[in-house]
Design a protein around this motif. Structure first.
Motif, PDB file in Angstrom:
ATOM      1  N   GLY A 183     -12.940  42.173  17.003  1.00  0.00           N
ATOM      2  CA  GLY A 183     -11.897  41.150  16.280  1.00  0.00           C
ATOM      3  C   GLY A 183     -12.204  40.482  15.234  1.00  0.00           C
ATOM      4  O   GLY A 183     -11.524  40.214  14.268  1.00  0.00           O
ATOM      5  N   ASP A 184     -13.510  40.558  14.796  1.00  0.00           N
ATOM      6  CA  ASP A 184     -14.103  39.650  13.850  1.00  0.00           C
ATOM      7  C   ASP A 184     -13.643  40.629  12.523  1.00  0.00           C
ATOM      8  O   ASP A 184     -13.619  41.844  12.603  1.00  0.00           O
ATOM      9  N   GLU A 185     -13.724  40.120  11.338  1.00  0.00           N
ATOM     10  CA  GLU A 185     -13.438  40.901  10.219  1.00  0.00           C
ATOM     11  C   GLU A 185     -14.521  40.699   9.185  1.00  0.00           C
ATOM     12  O   GLU A 185     -14.939  39.359   9.125  1.00  0.00           O
ATOM     13  N   ILE A 186     -14.870  41.609   8.575  1.00  0.00           N
ATOM     14  CA  ILE A 186     -16.241  41.654   7.517  1.00  0.00           C
ATOM     15  C   ILE A 186     -15.711  42.081   6.402  1.00  0.00           C
ATOM     16  O   ILE A 186     -15.141  43.212   6.249  1.00  0.00           O
ATOM     17  N   ILE A 187     -15.804  41.538   5.443  1.00  0.00           N
ATOM     18  CA  ILE A 187     -15.392  41.636   3.930  1.00  0.00           C
ATOM     19  C   ILE A 187     -16.657  42.383   3.444  1.00  0.00           C
ATOM     20  O   ILE A 187     -17.642  42.071   3.318  1.00  0.00           O
ATOM     21  N   MET A 188     -16.218  43.676   2.719  1.00  0.00           N
ATOM     22  CA  MET A 188     -17.298  44.321   1.848  1.00  0.00           C
ATOM     23  C   MET A 188     -16.658  45.162   0.809  1.00  0.00           C
ATOM     24  O   MET A 188     -15.510  45.584   1.137  1.00  0.00           O
ATOM     25  N   PRO A 189     -17.367  45.715  -0.248  1.00  0.00           N
ATOM     26  CA  PRO A 189     -16.797  46.898  -0.969  1.00  0.00           C
ATOM     27  C   PRO A 189     -16.623  48.067  -0.145  1.00  0.00           C
ATOM     28  O   PRO A 189     -17.438  48.358   0.668  1.00  0.00           O
ATOM     29  N   SER A 190     -15.585  49.056  -0.659  1.00  0.00           N
ATOM     30  CA  SER A 190     -15.437  50.216  -0.090  1.00  0.00           C
ATOM     31  C   SER A 190     -16.509  51.465  -0.707  1.00  0.00           C
ATOM     32  O   SER A 190     -17.056  52.374  -0.231  1.00  0.00           O
ATOM     33  N   TYR A 191     -17.067  51.153  -1.754  1.00  0.00           N
ATOM     34  CA  TYR A 191     -17.831  51.914  -2.587  1.00  0.00           C
ATOM     35  C   TYR A 191     -19.441  51.544  -2.158  1.00  0.00           C
ATOM     36  O   TYR A 191     -20.050  50.832  -2.928  1.00  0.00           O
ATOM     37  N   THR A 192     -19.913  52.131  -1.196  1.00  0.00           N
ATOM     38  CA  THR A 192     -20.967  51.934  -0.479  1.00  0.00           C
ATOM     39  C   THR A 192     -21.398  52.821   0.443  1.00  0.00           C
ATOM     40  O   THR A 192     -20.571  53.755   0.702  1.00  0.00           O
ATOM     41  N   PHE A 193     -22.654  53.070   1.148  1.00  0.00           N
ATOM     42  CA  PHE A 193     -22.931  53.939   2.029  1.00  0.00           C
ATOM     43  C   PHE A 193     -22.483  53.597   3.504  1.00  0.00           C
ATOM     44  O   PHE A 193     -22.195  52.357   3.577  1.00  0.00           O
ATOM     45  N   VAL A 194     -22.199  54.415   4.177  1.00  0.00           N
ATOM     46  CA  VAL A 194     -21.536  54.168   5.439  1.00  0.00           C
ATOM     47  C   VAL A 194     -22.276  53.287   6.526  1.00  0.00           C
ATOM     48  O   VAL A 194     -21.532  52.580   7.118  1.00  0.00           O
ATOM     49  N   SER A 195     -23.673  53.079   6.241  1.00  0.00           N
ATOM     50  CA  SER A 195     -24.378  52.178   7.135  1.00  0.00           C
ATOM     51  C   SER A 195     -23.955  50.718   7.009  1.00  0.00           C
ATOM     52  O   SER A 195     -24.000  49.818   7.892  1.00  0.00           O
ATOM     53  N   THR A 196     -23.553  50.227   5.664  1.00  0.00           N
ATOM     54  CA  THR A 196     -22.950  49.146   5.547  1.00  0.00           C
ATOM     55  C   THR A 196     -21.729  48.692   6.276  1.00  0.00           C
ATOM     56  O   THR A 196     -21.469  47.543   6.843  1.00  0.00           O
ATOM     57  N   ALA A 197     -20.811  49.538   6.576  1.00  0.00           N
ATOM     58  CA  ALA A 197     -19.661  49.299   7.664  1.00  0.00           C
ATOM     59  C   ALA A 197     -20.185  49.551   8.891  1.00  0.00           C
ATOM     60  O   ALA A 197     -19.947  49.009   9.562  1.00  0.00           O
ATOM     61  N   ASN A 198     -20.943  50.728   9.235  1.00  0.00           N
ATOM     62  CA  ASN A 198     -21.224  51.044  10.524  1.00  0.00           C
ATOM     63  C   ASN A 198     -21.852  49.816  11.419  1.00  0.00           C
ATOM     64  O   ASN A 198     -21.801  49.774  12.603  1.00  0.00           O
ATOM     65  N   ALA A 199     -22.903  49.289  10.689  1.00  0.00           N
ATOM     66  CA  ALA A 199     -23.769  48.116  11.292  1.00  0.00           C
ATOM     67  C   ALA A 199     -22.636  47.061  12.001  1.00  0.00           C
ATOM     68  O   ALA A 199     -23.042  46.617  12.996  1.00  0.00           O
ATOM     69  N   PHE A 200     -21.420  46.892  11.366  1.00  0.00           N
ATOM     70  CA  PHE A 200     -20.486  45.926  12.044  1.00  0.00           C
ATOM     71  C   PHE A 200     -19.636  46.423  12.859  1.00  0.00           C
ATOM     72  O   PHE A 200     -18.889  45.841  13.747  1.00  0.00           O
ATOM     73  N   THR A 201     -19.014  47.814  12.398  1.00  0.00           N
ATOM     74  CA  THR A 201     -18.202  48.490  13.346  1.00  0.00           C
ATOM     75  C   THR A 201     -18.694  48.434  14.688  1.00  0.00           C
ATOM     76  O   THR A 201     -18.151  48.594  15.792  1.00  0.00           O
ATOM     77  N   LEU A 202     -20.022  48.730  14.983  1.00  0.00           N
ATOM     78  CA  LEU A 202     -20.560  49.097  16.029  1.00  0.00           C
ATOM     79  C   LEU A 202     -20.529  47.789  17.035  1.00  0.00           C
ATOM     80  O   LEU A 202     -20.550  47.805  18.315  1.00  0.00           O
ATOM     81  N   ARG A 203     -20.422  46.394  16.321  1.00  0.00           N
ATOM     82  CA  ARG A 203     -20.212  45.243  17.200  1.00  0.00           C
ATOM     83  C   ARG A 203     -18.668  45.091  17.487  1.00  0.00           C
ATOM     84  O   ARG A 203     -18.367  43.985  17.994  1.00  0.00           O
ATOM     85  N   GLY A 204     -17.788  45.790  16.860  1.00  0.00           N
ATOM     86  CA  GLY A 204     -16.360  45.821  17.316  1.00  0.00           C
ATOM     87  C   GLY A 204     -15.589  45.217  15.939  1.00  0.00           C
ATOM     88  O   GLY A 204     -14.295  44.914  16.186  1.00  0.00           O
ATOM     89  N   ALA A 205     -16.224  44.873  14.786  1.00  0.00           N
ATOM     90  CA  ALA A 205     -15.667  44.328  13.885  1.00  0.00           C
ATOM     91  C   ALA A 205     -14.655  45.275  13.043  1.00  0.00           C
ATOM     92  O   ALA A 205     -14.935  46.618  12.844  1.00  0.00           O
ATOM     93  N   LYS A 206     -13.576  44.781  12.379  1.00  0.00           N
ATOM     94  CA  LYS A 206     -12.986  45.298  11.403  1.00  0.00           C
ATOM     95  C   LYS A 206     -13.224  45.265  10.117  1.00  0.00           C
ATOM     96  O   LYS A 206     -13.551  43.994   9.901  1.00  0.00           O
ATOM     97  N   ILE A 207     -13.518  46.260   9.242  1.00  0.00           N
ATOM     98  CA  ILE A 207     -13.674  46.255   7.802  1.00  0.00           C
ATOM     99  C   ILE A 207     -12.535  45.764   6.824  1.00  0.00           C
ATOM    100  O   ILE A 207     -11.671  46.407   7.120  1.00  0.00           O
ATOM    101  N   VAL A 208     -12.876  45.023   6.096  1.00  0.00           N
ATOM    102  CA  VAL A 208     -11.792  44.638   4.954  1.00  0.00           C
ATOM    103  C   VAL A 208     -12.548  45.060   3.829  1.00  0.00           C
ATOM    104  O   VAL A 208     -13.180  44.420   3.094  1.00  0.00           O
ATOM    105  N   PHE A 209     -12.049  45.931   3.263  1.00  0.00           N
ATOM    106  CA  PHE A 209     -12.555  46.480   1.704  1.00  0.00           C
ATOM    107  C   PHE A 209     -11.943  45.698   0.685  1.00  0.00           C
ATOM    108  O   PHE A 209     -10.703  45.490   0.772  1.00  0.00           O
ATOM    109  N   VAL A 210     -12.823  45.553  -0.333  1.00  0.00           N
ATOM    110  CA  VAL A 210     -12.360  44.817  -1.473  1.00  0.00           C
ATOM    111  C   VAL A 210     -12.498  45.935  -2.785  1.00  0.00           C
ATOM    112  O   VAL A 210     -13.638  46.448  -2.574  1.00  0.00           O
ATOM    113  N   ASP A 211     -11.853  45.775  -3.694  1.00  0.00           N
ATOM    114  CA  ASP A 211     -12.014  46.659  -4.781  1.00  0.00           C
ATOM    115  C   ASP A 211     -13.335  46.138  -5.541  1.00  0.00           C
ATOM    116  O   ASP A 211     -13.840  45.079  -5.398  1.00  0.00           O
TER     117      ASP A 211
END
Length: 383
Positions: free
Chosen positions: A71-99
């Motif tokens: 349920g937590d949200e993590i802000i990051m760019p979409s233009y990155t390697f998948v590991s940047t997002a995966n590390a946080f989705t593994l904990r259940g977070a929702k990724i909020v991509f910013v331009d």
């Protein structure tokens, strides 16, 4: 064939690997690991440096340390390697991509605050191509909103922002020593640094499978046991030995890459001046590490033509990330906040040229010559 990358080799790697093997201590946190840790703590002026098997696992440790929950949200760019997002989705977070910004391909700091919600836990910045994000503004946003900042500095070892090493500005930073990076620990490797002492004790426990093994070795407990969640986040001593050979030559490697970067930049300015390509921009506050040299062409079709033309001439040039928000998993596990003005269109124009420590001036000049030839041919075709 001129490859896109050749892993860095300095000459002492085999010697140090042999020393590590002879020591009979190859499972991790031996003499070479300690040398690397000491070097990073001096170089990066951080509270604690911890080698990991790869950068992905350094980011996973960061997510655990921040106690990221479903349920937590993590802000990051979409233009990155998948590991940047995966590390946080593994904990259940929702990724909020910013331009991203058009000039650096880094997260646009002006768009972060509007993406913050009551569920936001952290901002993860990615220093693309070893060029810093606007860290003063980002840290101010985080402080106002009581958020953590994690620096994905996978590409940024030896880069600085206003004199401060990248990775040392946020609460923690993660680095990669993959074979494509400026420094490698034998093909894979990573590092987590902690810039806030509150995280040190738990980080050591998480890294040791959730046990207080480090405290046992220091004589702080009579025996070690399972005390927290964790995993096996120690690299082998062979990785550390290989990396140490590179760190001994860190300045030499950095300077050579900067020379190559500058050679590309000066030679290709004529095409930039004619509006045929866009060259990388380095903001005045940033000292980069020449991790990569990229150009941007008019569109995807032209990029494909140039890649093929270079390949026919024995040169490997490659594009980079497919934006995460456009991927199957990205659509399911995240959301793009606001409008995608730059991320997709700029990523589709970007082309990376061969860049590595041992590339020769002759090879660089061959790449430049082929790019020049391509645009001459295109000019003839258009007339």
């Amino acid at each position: 064939m001129i490859p896109f990358n050749r892993p860095t080799v300095t000459g002492n790697e085999i010697k140090y690997l042999s020393t590590a093997i002879a020591s009979s201590k190859i499972s991790g946190d031996g003499e070479f690991s300690q040398r690397c840790h000491d070097w990073f703590e001096r170089q990066l002026a951080c509270d604690k440096a911890l080698l990991t098997p790869n950068c992905t696992q350094a980011l996973e440790m960061a997510a655990i340390l921040l106690d990221v929950q479903a349920g937590d949200e993590i802000i990051m760019p979409s233009y990155t390697f998948v590991s940047t997002a995966n590390a946080f989705t593994l904990r259940g977070a929702k990724i909020v991509f910013v331009d991203v910004r058009k000039d650096t391909m880094n997260i646009d700091e002006r768009l972060i605050e509007s993406a913050i919600s009551p569920k936001t836990k952290a901002i993860v910045v990615v220093h693309y191509a070893g060029v810093s994000c606007a860290m003063d503004e980002i840290m101010s946003i985080a402080e106002r909103n009581k958020l953590f900042v994690v620096e994905d500095a996978a590409q940024a070892m030896m880069s600085c922002y206003k004199g401060r090493p990248l990775g040392s500005i946020g609460h923690m930073g993660a680095y990669s020593f993959h074979e494509t990076k400026n420094y490698t620990s034998g093909g894979e490797g990573g590092l987590l640094i902690l810039n806030d002492p509150q995280f040190i004790e738990r980080a050591e426990i998480i890294r040791e499978k959730g046990t207080n093994r480090n405290q046992f070795f220091r004589g702080m407990v009579a025996k070690y046991s399972w005390v927290d969640i964790g995993s096996s986040y120690l690299p082998s001593e062979l990785q550390a030995a290989y990396l140490w050979a590179q760190l001994e030559s860190a300045d030499e490697i950095n300077q050579r890459r900067l020379q190559v970067w500058q050679r590309y930049y000066q030679a290709l300015k004529e095409f930039s001046n004619k509006g045929l390509i866009v060259l990388p921009e380095i903001p005045i506050d940033c000292q980069h590490n020449a991790h990569m040299f990229y150009i941007k062409v008019a569109n995807t079709s032209l990029r494909f033509e140039l890649i093929q033309f270079l390949a026919d001439g024995g040169i490997c040039a490659v594009f980079h990330y497919i934006p995460l928000h456009s991927s199957v998993a990205g659509k399911r596990l995240g959301v793009f906040h606001g409008e995608d003005m730059n991320t997709t269109i700029e990523s589709e124009r970007l082309l990376r040229l061969p860049m590595f420590f041992n590339i020769t001036d002759v090879e660089v000049d061959m790449v430049i010559s082929k790019i020049r030839e391509f645009f001459i041919v295109k000019a003839v075709e258009c007339n």
